[in-house]
Design an enzyme around this catalytic site. Structure first.
Site, PDB file in Angstrom:
ATOM      1  N   SER A  83      -7.583   5.913   2.563  1.00  0.00           N
ATOM      2  CA  SER A  83      -8.207   6.382   1.953  1.00  0.00           C
ATOM      3  C   SER A  83      -8.272   8.455   2.284  1.00  0.00           C
ATOM      4  CB  SER A  83      -9.889   5.743   1.829  1.00  0.00           C
ATOM      5  OG  SER A  83     -10.496   6.371   1.096  1.00  0.00           O
ATOM      6  N   TYR A  89     -17.443   1.810   5.802  1.00  0.00           N
ATOM      7  CA  TYR A  89     -16.259   2.304   5.249  1.00  0.00           C
ATOM      8  C   TYR A  89     -14.836   3.033   5.490  1.00  0.00           C
ATOM      9  CZ  TYR A  89     -12.852   2.942   1.458  1.00  0.00           C
ATOM     10  OH  TYR A  89     -11.431   3.123   0.667  1.00  0.00           O
TER      11      TYR A  89
HETATM   12  P1  NAI Z   1      -8.174  -4.165  -5.410  1.00  0.00           P
HETATM   13  O1  NAI Z   1      -9.392  -4.295  -4.939  1.00  0.00           O
HETATM   14  O2  NAI Z   1      -7.909  -3.563  -6.355  1.00  0.00           O
HETATM   15  O3  NAI Z   1      -7.405  -4.502  -3.997  1.00  0.00           O
HETATM   16  C1  NAI Z   1      -7.433  -5.026  -3.429  1.00  0.00           C
HETATM   17  C2  NAI Z   1      -6.598  -6.838  -2.802  1.00  0.00           C
HETATM   18  O4  NAI Z   1      -6.902  -6.892  -1.802  1.00  0.00           O
HETATM   19  C3  NAI Z   1      -7.903  -7.678  -3.536  1.00  0.00           C
HETATM   20  O5  NAI Z   1      -6.519  -8.451  -4.519  1.00  0.00           O
HETATM   21  C4  NAI Z   1      -7.763  -8.048  -2.987  1.00  0.00           C
HETATM   22  O6  NAI Z   1      -8.293  -9.534  -3.358  1.00  0.00           O
HETATM   23  C5  NAI Z   1      -7.613  -8.108  -1.605  1.00  0.00           C
HETATM   24  N1  NAI Z   1      -8.466  -8.319  -0.693  1.00  0.00           N
HETATM   25  C6  NAI Z   1      -9.899  -8.118   0.150  1.00  0.00           C
HETATM   26  N2  NAI Z   1      -9.473  -8.634   1.483  1.00  0.00           N
HETATM   27  C7  NAI Z   1      -8.878  -9.212   1.491  1.00  0.00           C
HETATM   28  C8  NAI Z   1      -8.124 -10.337   2.835  1.00  0.00           C
HETATM   29  N3  NAI Z   1      -9.175 -10.682   3.483  1.00  0.00           N
HETATM   30  N4  NAI Z   1      -7.021 -10.251   2.389  1.00  0.00           N
HETATM   31  C9  NAI Z   1      -5.875 -10.413   2.103  1.00  0.00           C
HETATM   32  N5  NAI Z   1      -6.196  -9.563   0.991  1.00  0.00           N
HETATM   33  C10 NAI Z   1      -7.706  -8.844   0.731  1.00  0.00           C
HETATM   34  O7  NAI Z   1      -8.084  -2.588  -5.206  1.00  0.00           O
HETATM   35  P2  NAI Z   1      -7.360  -1.262  -4.890  1.00  0.00           P
HETATM   36  O8  NAI Z   1      -8.131  -0.361  -5.853  1.00  0.00           O
HETATM   37  O9  NAI Z   1      -5.970  -1.374  -5.563  1.00  0.00           O
HETATM   38  O10 NAI Z   1      -7.455  -0.969  -3.336  1.00  0.00           O
HETATM   39  C11 NAI Z   1      -5.797  -1.307  -2.397  1.00  0.00           C
HETATM   40  C12 NAI Z   1      -6.388  -0.530  -1.148  1.00  0.00           C
HETATM   41  O11 NAI Z   1      -6.931   0.577  -2.020  1.00  0.00           O
HETATM   42  C13 NAI Z   1      -7.546  -0.930  -0.255  1.00  0.00           C
HETATM   43  O12 NAI Z   1      -7.324  -0.893   1.179  1.00  0.00           O
HETATM   44  C14 NAI Z   1      -8.414   0.130  -0.552  1.00  0.00           C
HETATM   45  O13 NAI Z   1      -9.305   0.834   0.095  1.00  0.00           O
HETATM   46  C15 NAI Z   1      -7.573   1.460  -0.968  1.00  0.00           C
HETATM   47  N6  NAI Z   1      -7.731   2.806  -1.498  1.00  0.00           N
HETATM   48  C16 NAI Z   1      -8.590   2.825  -3.096  1.00  0.00           C
HETATM   49  C17 NAI Z   1      -8.510   3.644  -3.346  1.00  0.00           C
HETATM   50  C18 NAI Z   1      -9.531   3.269  -4.939  1.00  0.00           C
HETATM   51  O14 NAI Z   1      -9.737   4.556  -5.484  1.00  0.00           O
HETATM   52  N7  NAI Z   1      -8.789   2.879  -5.617  1.00  0.00           N
HETATM   53  C19 NAI Z   1      -9.282   5.115  -3.274  1.00  0.00           C
HETATM   54  C20 NAI Z   1      -9.126   4.850  -1.752  1.00  0.00           C
HETATM   55  C21 NAI Z   1      -8.046   3.560  -1.055  1.00  0.00           C
END
Ligand code: NAI
Length: 701
Positions: free
Chosen positions: A578, A591
């Site tokens: 991130s 975080y």
């Molecule tokens: P999202 O919430 O749509 O996807 C994240 C997925 O990880 C979810 O489907 C969730 O069920 C799964 N998850 C959560 N805990 C888990 C665990 N213990 N084991 C396995 N799966 C688990 O979020 P998004 O936006 O797609 O985020 C993906 C990555 O990108 C994350 O690491 C987030 O921190 C990072 N990120 C996202 C940003 C954003 O603006 N969307 C900005 C910066 C980083």
């Protein structure tokens, strides 16, 4: 004794008069072809062809013409459409007989076929066209039923054919498909007007009739009679010389497969990435555990369709002592493969002609594992799976033939002449260039989420097989189903996974190994978000961030390292960290700190992985609101409150805040991940790519 052969049981007619009523002859031909291809006991995938001679109106002369509709080059009877048929004027095909200069020139006849095309049909006519064209019957089926090939691959196949069918079905000795065989079939049919078909030695079955429905019924009847005859002959007698190695328990079989497959994949995948397929069906277990497996496997497969897919012989991995033999088998694998490759090269040298194409990949396709099952490797999952299905066909053939007679494979030179046939080579050359991630296997964590889903889609689009993992099993299943619809079921697997669970992580990678043979790409992306001023951050929130983001990334990359090192094919790991891992953000210390840990972990792993060609890079997204589940919940409200605005104003706020004044979408992040995971970034490791539309605070320095 097991009697699990798929040749067992009768094939029921699927013909439905209410469906076929009113169909034209070509529609009936398609209907019949799809019905025949729907049952793998009738014909293998892509194997066999059907035809009808139909009266059509010539578009130019407006006169009636007899046109041969025949399955064209490529395609599969079960799934083909009407455009899968080539159409050719029968009188022009007849005229080709005047141009035929004899057996040694038969390949040139293929070049004349386009001149006989009816109605500018772009579907290329196949090499088998003359086999249908000259038979004096309106409807012809050519199929590869296991039960019939078992007869065709028996030493006394002519006598067996006579015993089972009398004069109803004739017999012709082995002849490579082509113009000459077309003339042989015509001669046979004209000299034997009572015959309803013909067994081709080492090859398959021809049947003919006056209508589509009668032809379909006849084909099924001939196959069912062979099945019944084998059932009666074999009865409860032990097959393949009886059992020698008992099958391991199912979970143990899978565990051995997941142990061995990455080793094999590594040893055969240096030139071209390969994907594996594991099969421990009862038909396979019966053969691989039998007394005669090594001897019969060495005879090679019989039907040309079989060995084009499976190579002339499989490799038998010595696992006689069950799980206790696995370490030794792993240790011996390199020498075994060297021996196989030199045997294959010797076969090529013995059989090659002056104009033969260069030797192809000398590695085995089929690996037989007593007590465990069968593994196949090919350049993509579908090809590996189909090769496995073809070897099961070959097993069924050997089962039948070796029980009632002596099984014999095709003579080596004939097998070579098919494998390195110039027309076959031309087909290979026409195949589209493989996609950039063909043969690669990727594992994506958090794949049910926005960025994970977009990444999986991007990798699938480039030809990778993808193991989707997520803690949310329902959302994961929905994602899997969606991708399966678009990309087919071969290339997608879903394994529910909590990345903080050490044992579950190990299991997940073992599943990837058993399903595909290993992994090449890990996208560590699963994540959460949280916001809380430090004084009100309780330990559990702090720990949760550390567990999922820092420890979770550690656990999956450690397991990826273990698997990649066993494969010795290198690998690419991409961390989705991130902007907040580089730049401090107010009220989100847990975080931000966990994300910073991810980034530094990536740097450490880049260092450790370099000697093993394992590249580790980071993509830093920022403010990817659309599609993200993180942004659907309270995080959005908290961030909006922090900026004193409504939640739906947030996207616009972030867009304006960025240097480029653009919104960032999951697909943008996926693009950077794809780049770093692919060979395009072959010389990048330890890098960070920000995908945040420009943000001064996160400039790397
Ligand atoms: P999202 O919430 O749509 O996807 C994240 C997925 O990880 C979810 O489907 C969730 O069920 C799964 N998850 C959560 N805990 C888990 C665990 N213990 N084991 C396995 N799966 C688990 O979020 P998004 O936006 O797609 O985020 C993906 C990555 O990108 C994350 O690491 C987030 O921190 C990072 N990120 C996202 C940003 C954003 O603006 N969307 C900005 C910066 C980083």
């Amino acid at each position: 004794m097991l009697n699990t052969s798929p040749t067992a049981g009768r094939i029921e007619s699927l013909w439905d008069d209410s469906q076929s009523a009113g169909m034209s002859e070509s529609e009936l031909l398609l209907y019949r072809s799809n019905l025949l291809g729907a049952d793998k006991r009738v014909t293998n995938f892509g194997g066999g062809n059907t035809s009808a001679k139909v009266t059509e109106t010539d578009p130019l002369t407006q006169q009636e013409a007899t046109v041969l509709w025949v399955k064209g080059s490529g395609g599969d009877l079960g799934s083909m459409g009407r455009d899968g048929f080539a159409t050719l004027y029968v009188d022009k095909l007849d005229a080709l007989k005047g141009l035929y200069r004899g057996l040694e020139h038969e390949d040139e006849m293929v070049g004349y076929l386009p001149h006989a095309t009816f109605n500018l049909n772009p579907r290329a006519a196949s090499i088998d066209t003359p086999l249908h064209a000259y038979l004096p019957y309106a409807h012809v089926d050519h199929t590869h039923p296991d039960a019939l090939i078992a007869i065709a691959a028996s030493k006394n196949s002519r006598e067996l054919t006579e015993t089972i069918y009398g004069e109803e079905i004739g017999w012709l000795p082995w002849k490579r498909p082509g113009f000459e065989l077309g003339l042989w079939l015509e001669k046979f049919a004209r000299e034997n007007p009572k015959a309803k078909g013909c067994v081709l030695e080492s090859h398959g079955l021809f049947t003919w009739a006056d209508t589509s429905k009668a032809c379909y019924a006849l084909t099924l009847d001939i196959i069912n009679r062979a099945i019944a005859w084998f059932e009666q002959e074999i009865g409860d007698k032990p097959v393949f010389g009886g059992a020698r190695v008992e099958p391991l328990a199912e979970t143990d079989r899978r565990a051995v497969a997941s142990r061995l497959m990455p080793e094999i994949r590594g040893l055969i995948g240096a030139g071209e990435s390969k994907v594996g397929h594991f099969d421990d069906s009862s038909a396979v277990l019966e053969f691989v555990g039998s007394a005669r497996v090594t001897e019969l496997a060495a005879l090679g497969t019989s039907c040309p369709d079989h060995f084009l897919r499976t190579k002339i012989w499989p490799l038998v991995v010595p696992l006689e002592k069950g799980a206790a033999s696995v370490d030794q088998a792993v240790a011996d694998l390199g020498a075994q493969l060297d021996a196989y490759r030199s045997d294959y090269a010797a076969y090529y040298e013995r059989c090659k002609h002056a104009d033969s194409p260069a030797m192809r990949d000398p590695n085995p396709v089929v690996y037989l594992m007593p007590g465990v099952g069968q593994v196949t490797f090919a350049r993509d999952k579908a090809t590996a799976r189909i090769a496995g299905e073809f070897y099961v066909n070959a097993i069924n053939v050997m089962r039948g033939a070796s029980s009632v007679s002596d099984y014999f494979g095709l003579p080596e030179q004939e097998a070579f002449n098919i494998e390195y046939w110039l027309l076959e080579e031309a087909k290979l050359q026409r195949m589209p260039k493989p996609k950039s991630l063909a043969g690669r296997v990727a594992l994506v964590t958090g794949a049910a989420g926005g960025i994970g889903g977009a990444t999986a889609r991007r990798l699938l689009g480039e030809g990778a097989c993808v193991v989707l993992t997520d803690i949310d099993a329902d959302a994961l299943e929905a994602t899997r189903a969606e991708f399966q619809d678009v990309y087919g079921k071969d290339v997608v697997r879903a394994v529910p996974l909590d990345v903080t669970d050490e044992a579950a992580v190990a299991h997940c990678f073992a599943e990837a190994a058993a399903e595909y043979g290993g992994i090449d790409i890990l996208v560590s992306n699963a994540g959460i978000s949280s916001a809380s001023p430090v004084e009100s951050t309780d330990l559990s929130l702090w720990q949760r961030n550390m567990d999922i983001l820092a420890t979770g990334y550690f656990l999956v990359s450690r397991e990826a390292f273990r698997l990649m090192k066993r494969q010795k094919l290198g690998g690419a790991i991409v961390f989705v960290a991130s902007k907040n891992g580089l730049a401090a953000s107010p009220g989100a210390s847990a975080y931000c700190t966990a994300k910073a840990a991810e980034i530094h972990l990536a740097r450490c792993l880049a260092l450790e992985g370099a000697d093993h060609s394992i590249r580790v890079n980071v993509v830093n997204p920022d403010a990817v609101l659309r599609g993200s589940r993180i942004w659907a919940g309270e995080w959005r409200e908290q961030r909006a409150a922090a900026y004193n605005m409504k939640p739906d104003e947030l996207e616009e706020h972030y867009r304006k805040r960025s240097l480029l004044k653009r919104s960032v979408f999951p697909e943008d992040v996926a693009e950077a991940i794809y780049f770093l995971a692919s060979d395009r970034a072959a010389k990048s490791t330890g890098n960070i790519v920000n995908v945040d539309a420009g943000n001064l605070v996160s400039f790397t320095r």
